[in-house]
Design a protein around this motif. Structure first.
Motif, short mmCIF file in Angstrom:
data_model
loop_
_atom_site.label_atom_id
_atom_site.label_comp_id
_atom_site.label_asym_id
_atom_site.label_seq_id
_atom_site.Cartn_x
_atom_site.Cartn_y
_atom_site.Cartn_z
N LEU A 255 0.76 -1.30 0.06
CA LEU A 255 0.01 0.10 0.07
C LEU A 255 0.88 1.26 -0.05
O LEU A 255 0.31 2.33 0.22
N ASN A 256 2.14 1.14 -0.29
CA ASN A 256 3.02 2.32 -0.31
C ASN A 256 3.60 2.49 -1.69
O ASN A 256 4.41 1.63 -2.10
N PRO A 257 3.00 3.24 -2.50
CA PRO A 257 3.39 3.27 -3.90
C PRO A 257 4.83 3.86 -4.13
O PRO A 257 5.74 3.36 -5.20
N ASN A 258 5.24 4.55 -3.05
CA ASN A 258 6.99 4.98 -3.29
C ASN A 258 7.88 4.08 -2.63
O ASN A 258 9.21 4.32 -2.59
N SER B 48 5.42 -0.70 4.02
CA SER B 48 6.89 -0.48 3.81
C SER B 48 7.56 0.84 4.00
O SER B 48 7.61 1.42 2.90
N GLY B 49 7.80 1.31 5.02
CA GLY B 49 8.52 2.65 5.29
C GLY B 49 7.53 3.63 5.55
O GLY B 49 8.05 4.71 5.97
N MET B 50 6.25 3.52 5.58
CA MET B 50 5.64 4.70 5.94
C MET B 50 4.45 3.86 6.86
O MET B 50 4.16 2.69 6.80
N TYR C 246 0.76 -7.00 9.98
CA TYR C 246 1.02 -5.50 9.39
C TYR C 246 2.69 -5.18 9.74
O TYR C 246 3.17 -5.23 10.55
N GLY C 247 3.17 -4.26 8.38
CA GLY C 247 4.32 -3.71 8.70
C GLY C 247 4.40 -2.43 7.87
O GLY C 247 3.64 -2.10 6.92
N GLY C 248 5.15 -1.52 8.60
CA GLY C 248 5.20 -0.17 8.01
C GLY C 248 5.18 0.84 8.97
O GLY C 248 4.08 1.11 9.71
N GLY C 249 6.33 1.66 9.23
CA GLY C 249 6.47 2.84 9.98
C GLY C 249 6.17 2.60 11.51
O GLY C 249 6.03 3.61 12.01
N VAL D 118 8.53 -5.00 12.61
CA VAL D 118 9.31 -3.74 12.63
C VAL D 118 10.64 -3.99 12.00
O VAL D 118 11.35 -4.80 12.23
N GLY D 119 10.90 -3.21 11.23
CA GLY D 119 12.08 -3.25 10.50
C GLY D 119 12.96 -2.15 10.25
O GLY D 119 14.13 -1.74 11.29
N ASN D 120 12.62 -1.12 9.65
CA ASN D 120 13.32 0.18 9.44
C ASN D 120 13.85 0.92 10.93
O ASN D 120 14.85 1.43 10.85
N ALA D 121 12.70 0.68 11.83
CA ALA D 121 13.13 1.40 12.86
C ALA D 121 14.39 0.96 13.75
O ALA D 121 15.08 1.69 14.54
N VAL D 122 14.69 -0.32 13.36
CA VAL D 122 15.91 -0.89 14.21
C VAL D 122 17.13 -0.11 13.64
O VAL D 122 17.95 0.28 14.23
N TYR D 123 17.13 0.48 12.31
CA TYR D 123 18.49 0.91 12.02
C TYR D 123 18.15 2.52 12.18
O TYR D 123 19.43 3.07 12.16
N GLU D 124 16.91 2.81 12.00
CA GLU D 124 16.93 4.61 12.14
C GLU D 124 16.79 4.91 13.40
O GLU D 124 17.36 6.26 13.97
N ALA D 125 16.10 4.26 14.27
CA ALA D 125 15.77 4.80 15.78
C ALA D 125 16.51 4.01 16.82
O ALA D 125 16.73 4.30 18.08
N GLY D 126 16.97 2.64 16.52
CA GLY D 126 17.66 1.86 17.36
C GLY D 126 17.05 0.74 18.22
O GLY D 126 15.72 0.48 18.11
N VAL D 127 17.72 0.03 18.83
CA VAL D 127 17.26 -1.18 19.50
C VAL D 127 16.43 -0.76 20.60
O VAL D 127 15.43 -1.85 21.06
#
Length: 229
Positions: free
Chosen positions: A122-125, A164-166, A187-190, A209-218
């Motif tokens: 559901l995230n076209p970008n 996916s990312g949002m 559910y995955g995303g943001g 939870v995916g991107n938050a591990v790299y962007e916000a930390g453990v």
């Protein structure tokens, strides 16, 4: 092991194309997350997938590979293969075409480890949205209809609402949850906070939870674990 995924509430997605230091890897593996999903859309190779698996193995946590393509599958040392089909794309390769090629090129697939996933992207970008050509401007009712088809017609055991990312629309996830009976809703995303984890965790059986591990930390990851467990 193979049916325990039905009881997972929190999964951490690690991307073979991204890097975490060994200390962070250990913290992820011991964070309380139910499983680690090795998955990415771009630049996933047997080499970087194997390297990531070697980093996360040995902690007693289930390891799942989500193959990105026919040459991005890894069988050794993993507990399950979550294999996605993207339902909301006009390109049939992402529904069954690549799967057929995988079966053609890899006659030794351990099918007993395979768990099919019905993706609604559901995230076209996002990378997955662009690569698959997913039709993302869907109403909650339209997403719910995909969920019903996935469970009752195709018999997918997992339905994955992927932003996916949002951060997505809780009303969409709620509609998908209300449309199904026995399938497990992912559910995955943001999800980068305990509040967002709790909000989506009200409707989804399992949050990813995916991107938050790299962007916000453990520590942020741990907060999302506590929010749904």
């Amino acid at each position: 092991m193979h049916l325990k995924w039905k009881n997972w509430t929190h999964v951490t997605k690690l991307d073979p194309d991204k890097h975490l230091n060994p200390g962070a890897i250990e913290e992820v593996a011991t964070s309380g997350t139910d499983a680690i999903l090795l998955s990415g859309t771009l630049n996933v190779t047997p080499e970087n997938l194997t390297a990531l698996r070697e980093q996360v193995e040995g902690y007693g946590i289930p390891l799942v590979v989500e193959p990105a393509d026919t040459d991005g599958a890894l069988f050794d040392g993993v507990d399950m293969l979550f294999v996605p089909s993207v339902l909301n794309t006009p390109d049939s390769r992402w529904v069954v075409g690549k799967h057929q090629r995988w079966a053609l090129e890899c006659p030794d697939i351990p099918w007993n480890l395979v768990v099919p996933e019905a993706y609604v992207v559901l995230n076209p970008n996002s990378a997955v949205g662009r690569v698959t050509g997913a039709v993302c401007d869907l109403s909650p009712a339209e997403v719910a209809a995909y969920a019903r088809c996935a469970e009752h017609y195709f018999r997918f055991p997992i339905i994955y609402i992927e932003y996916s990312g949002m951060y997505g629309d809780p009303a969409v996830v709620k509609a998908a949850a209300e449309a199904i009976d026995d399938a497990t809703l992912y559910y995955g995303g943001g999800i980068n906070s305990a509040e967002r984890a709790a909000e989506m965790g009200k409707y989804a059986d399992t949050i990813v939870v995916g991107n938050a591990v790299y962007e916000a930390g453990v520590e942020t990851l741990k907060a999302t674990v506590r929010a749904v467990q």
